[in-house]
Scaffold this active site. Structure first.
Site: not given
Length: 314
Positions: A173, A195, A265, A268, A291, A300
């Site tokens: 990211r 994250k 993105h 990614r 994730h 994705y």
């Protein structure tokens, strides 16, 4: 209000002033408390959304000092409607998530009752009208982007090539990329803080390693941010790149390469598609991307889009 005198004043028999007791409690910002729980990669985004909420509420108060505990259901339901009419469902729901988080911290700080917190945050998610089609990523465009950028041997060109190569070569990211320090790099391995305040290790291929080494020869060995801004004179500035700067770099390089509009993105997503196309298990890709759910990773997967395009009738 209760009052008391100091010992010295009692002894003298004089009462020049009184001191309030107990002192008024300090109001710690629930927004600051909420942001402190987030990973650095999420903190900037949520802070911006919370400031937008305060602006939509018509307040000129800084978001950090805004009286979040005074929000009631009548106000938050109107706010939800405003968000739904101004922003895409994903953005509106992310803003509502931040609002609930701040209200929860206000409750934890004792600034709002649990009943009031639950009532003000009991908002239905914003739903989109119709399907939200996935944008397929043309890996050929990414390869052309890298090839054109590789031909720029200026300081800025070598830095930008390293940025693009790391985004595409590790599937980061943009916020994760901007938080990389030199200490997080070990040859072909990167330590990424993503994250959920989770660290993960990711590896770079030889092309990305070569691009990164080319940048490090210019950057030097000083500790701090891995990627630095560059002054017009070509001098490096000893501070961290912003996520907005990364987005501009990708957009400008994509335009120069003639591959249309690209966002960080997209690199990614192209990285994830490339792994899945080469047979890497989706659970492994999930861990590489950081994730929490494999369902997110499957979004994705651009192979289905490519398959439909291949069999589409002329």
């Amino acid at each position: 209000m209760e009052e008391y005198l100091t010992v010295s004043e009692v002894g003298k028999g004089t009462f020049p002033h009184v001191i309030p007791f107990p002192p008024p409690p300090l109001q710690f910002s629930p927004m600051a408390a909420y942001l402190s729980r987030l990973a650095p990669s999420s903190r900037l985004t949520m802070a911006k959304l919370l400031r937008r909420i305060v602006a939509l509420l018509g307040s000129s108060t800084a978001a950090e000092a805004f009286p979040w505990s005074r929000l009631d259901y009548a106000t938050t339901i109107q706010l939800r409607q405003t968000l739904a009419s101004h922003y895409a469902p994903a953005t509106a729901n992310l803003a509502l998530c931040g609002l609930r988080g701040v209200l929860r911290e206000a409750w934890r700080l004792g600034q709002i009752s649990f009943e009031d917190f639950h009532r003000a945050g009991d908002l239905a998610p914003v739903r989109g009208e119709g399907a939200n089609p996935r944008k397929s990523v043309d890996i050929g465009k990414i390869e052309k982007l890298l090839a054109v950028t590789r031909s720029d041997q200026t300081v800025r060109g070598r830095r930008d090539l390293a940025i693009l190569s790391v985004l595409y070569g590790a599937g980061l990211r943009r916020a994760e990329l901007t938080h990389l320090d030199l200490a997080h790099v070990e040859v072909s391995r990167l330590m990424v803080f993503g994250k959920g305040r989770q660290w993960r290790t990711t590896h770079l291929g030889q092309d990305a390693v070569t691009a990164l080494e080319g940048w490090l020869l210019i950057r030097g060995t000083a500790p701090g941010a891995l990627f630095l801004p560059i002054h017009r004179s070509g001098a490096l500035r000893p501070r961290r790149l912003s996520t907005e700067a990364v987005a501009r770099i990708v957009a400008q390089r994509a335009q120069a390469a003639g591959v249309g509009k690209l966002h960080p993105h997209d690199l990614r997503r192209a990285f994830a598609t490339r792994l899945l196309e080469t047979g890497v298990d989706v659970l492994v890709v999930q861990r590489i991307l950081g994730h929490r759910s494999v369902t997110t990773t499957q979004i994705y997967d651009g192979r289905l889009d490519s398959a439909f395009q291949a069999v589409a009738l002329p």
